[in-house]
Write a protein that holds these residues in place. Structure first.
Motif, PDB file in Angstrom:
ATOM      1  N   PHE A   1     -74.536  44.493 -15.103  1.00  0.00           N
ATOM      2  CA  PHE A   1     -73.531  43.561 -14.392  1.00  0.00           C
ATOM      3  C   PHE A   1     -72.529  44.437 -13.812  1.00  0.00           C
ATOM      4  N   GLY A   2     -72.065  45.571 -14.097  1.00  0.00           N
ATOM      5  CA  GLY A   2     -71.413  46.611 -13.130  1.00  0.00           C
ATOM      6  C   GLY A   2     -71.990  46.617 -11.893  1.00  0.00           C
ATOM      7  N   ASP A   3     -73.545  46.584 -11.689  1.00  0.00           N
ATOM      8  CA  ASP A   3     -73.834  46.706 -10.399  1.00  0.00           C
ATOM      9  C   ASP A   3     -73.893  45.245  -9.662  1.00  0.00           C
TER      10      ASP A   3
ATOM     11  N   SER B   1     -74.614  47.741 -17.944  1.00  0.00           N
ATOM     12  CA  SER B   1     -74.484  48.426 -16.711  1.00  0.00           C
ATOM     13  C   SER B   1     -75.059  47.598 -15.667  1.00  0.00           C
TER      14      SER B   1
ATOM     15  N   SER C   1     -67.794  41.640 -15.297  1.00  0.00           N
ATOM     16  CA  SER C   1     -68.428  43.037 -15.380  1.00  0.00           C
ATOM     17  C   SER C   1     -67.580  43.889 -16.421  1.00  0.00           C
ATOM     18  N   TRP C   2     -66.363  43.532 -16.314  1.00  0.00           N
ATOM     19  CA  TRP C   2     -65.486  44.241 -17.169  1.00  0.00           C
ATOM     20  C   TRP C   2     -65.621  43.949 -18.607  1.00  0.00           C
TER      21      TRP C   2
ATOM     22  N   ALA D   1     -71.434  43.051  -9.992  1.00  0.00           N
ATOM     23  CA  ALA D   1     -70.051  43.080  -9.359  1.00  0.00           C
ATOM     24  C   ALA D   1     -69.909  43.822  -8.145  1.00  0.00           C
TER      25      ALA D   1
ATOM     26  N   TRP E   1     -66.993  37.710 -10.875  1.00  0.00           N
ATOM     27  CA  TRP E   1     -68.062  38.899 -11.186  1.00  0.00           C
ATOM     28  C   TRP E   1     -67.460  40.069 -11.468  1.00  0.00           C
ATOM     29  N   THR E   2     -66.061  40.561 -10.797  1.00  0.00           N
ATOM     30  CA  THR E   2     -65.615  41.747 -11.366  1.00  0.00           C
ATOM     31  C   THR E   2     -65.077  41.681 -12.942  1.00  0.00           C
TER      32      THR E   2
END
Length: 435
Positions: free
Chosen positions: A62-64, A60, A92-93, A66, A88-89
């Motif tokens: 890493f989603g932040d 989670s 994050s996926w 991105a 980073w996108t």
């Protein structure tokens, strides 16, 4: 009202608001990781749920990262190359897949004495590894679709056969995670809960995690996934991200704070609770009343009143027993006839190991011993639990004088009998003063 709501709506839709929320979310998750890492390392019993929970928080986070990178680029560096944002996108996926794999295994493992991977788990882990590996590979080695214009064009393609593989993977990631991780994990958890009785503390943890973490998390993530399938939601996507991040961050923080107090990961020996000002007031009354006691019935009534006023325990559920051969029997002129329960208690204390355990613990709590016995099935835990079951006792408090038990307080089993460490300290102080 409209004049008030419109500015609020504009703020929520703004990129600056979303950036602030995501930075706070990332900071909160780092704080939780800082607390959870030493908590798991000190637990000698449960490691698998702790490791999986770290996977959820890291994924989670890493989603932040991105989203923070994307919004900073949009707000301050719009003219700069977009490649770093795409990197980073994609990363994050990859971590989103890891996050949901961890989530699926976590909801199956944290209420089990021991957790081992079966064939279904192995298959889903392999699928998740391939899915994540794809995003890692394109993040480091694929330079296609790394500018904003090409990505907007690819995202607008409605024909799935013409859509680039990366966007197909993103579009169907939600379906993949739901069907391979969340649904099987949930069904497995429900099936196990239906078949096997669990300790009260563990049931409380499960209820909190389902209500305050699992359900909000899935609902909010579902809202985010819809935008990849339904173009109508895309113009409000930043606002959806900001609002969902607020709810998810609060859910995670509240859930972790609450379950940790309930001996989550079995890392603490007792349930955690705050000090009560009510205890001080009641204890002052107790000091005054004790000086006037001349009969056994008065001491019994004092004890029942104290537990009712301080801990909201019904007087009918409190039993005070004076040993027939103790000092109270002489000073309060009690009839030297053993209480029926006294014989059972003496048998329990005749075992040196059990007597030493009671002296060390100072108080026996059914729910905490039941929880410990669930994860550490030792002969001593079993014997103590059997003793409390026989007494129908939620709590057993000995009263010592010069190392000898002279009386007992027994609290009958209750549906919500959870007493934290500070409440236990208050009870122990009360029992010590009775001597």
């Amino acid at each position: 009202m409209i004049y008030i709501l419109n500015p609020i709506s504009e703020i929520i839709r703004s990129d600056s608001f979303a950036l602030t929320v995501l930075i706070l979310s990332f900071t909160t998750k780092i704080y939780l990781l800082k607390k959870l890492i030493p908590l798991g390392l000190t637990s000698s019993v449960i490691r698998t749920p702790w490791f999986l929970l770290l996977g959820i928080l890291v994924g989670s986070s890493f989603g932040d990262i991105a989203w923070i990178t994307k919004l900073i680029h949009k707000l301050f560096f719009f003219e700069k190359p977009y490649a770093l944002v795409i990197f980073w996108t994609r990363i994050s996926w990859a971590f989103v897949i890891i996050q949901y794999q961890s989530f699926g295994l976590f909801i199956e493992s944290f209420f089990l004495k021991s957790f081992t991977l079966n064939r279904r788990h192995t298959a889903t882990i392999l699928c998740s590894a391939i899915y994540s590996l794809y995003f890692f590979i394109i993040a480091f080695f694929d330079s296609n679709l790394t500018d904003l214009a090409s990505r907007d064009y690819a995202r607008a393609i409605s024909d799935s056969s013409l859509m680039p593989l990366e966007f197909k993977a993103i579009r169907y990631a939600g379906l993949f995670m739901l069907s391979l991780h969340i649904i099987p994990g949930t069904l497995s958890m429900i099936r196990h809960l239906y078949k096997h009785p669990l300790p009260t503390l563990l049931k409380r943890q499960i209820k909190i995690i389902i209500c305050y973490l699992f359900a909000p998390y899935i609902c909010m993530e579902a809202m985010l996934a819809i935008q990849y399938i339904t173009p109508a939601f895309r113009h409000n996507f930043t606002a959806i991200v900001a609002v969902s991040t607020i709810f998810i961050t609060y859910a995670i923080a509240y859930c972790m704070h609450t379950v940790i107090k309930l001996r989550f990961l079995n890392a603490t020996p007792h349930v955690q609770s705050p000090y009560s000002d009510n205890f001080i007031n009641n204890f002052k009354t107790l000091l005054e009343a004790c000086s006037h006691i001349t009969k056994k019935s008065e001491l019994t009534e004092l004890t029942k009143n104290f537990f009712e006023q301080t801990f909201a325990i019904n007087q009918a559920d409190t039993t005070f027993i004076i040993c027939s051969d103790g000092v109270y029997s002489n000073s309060l002129k009690a009839v030297p006839t053993p209480h029926p329960t006294e014989i059972l208690i003496k048998q329990f204390l005749s075992n040196t190991l059990q007597a030493d355990y009671l002296k060390k613990q100072k108080i026996l709590l059914y729910n905490e011993i039941e929880f410990s016995q669930f994860y550490q099935d030792t002969p001593l835990n079993t014997a103590v639990l059997t003793f409390l079951k026989t007494l129908n006792a939620e709590m057993f408090i000995p009263v010592y004088q010069h190392g000898i038990v002279i009386a007992y307080i027994i609290i009958n089993r209750q549906k919500n009998g959870l007493y934290g460490n500070h409440k236990q300290d208050e009870i122990i102080v009360f029992a010590r003063y009775l001597k």
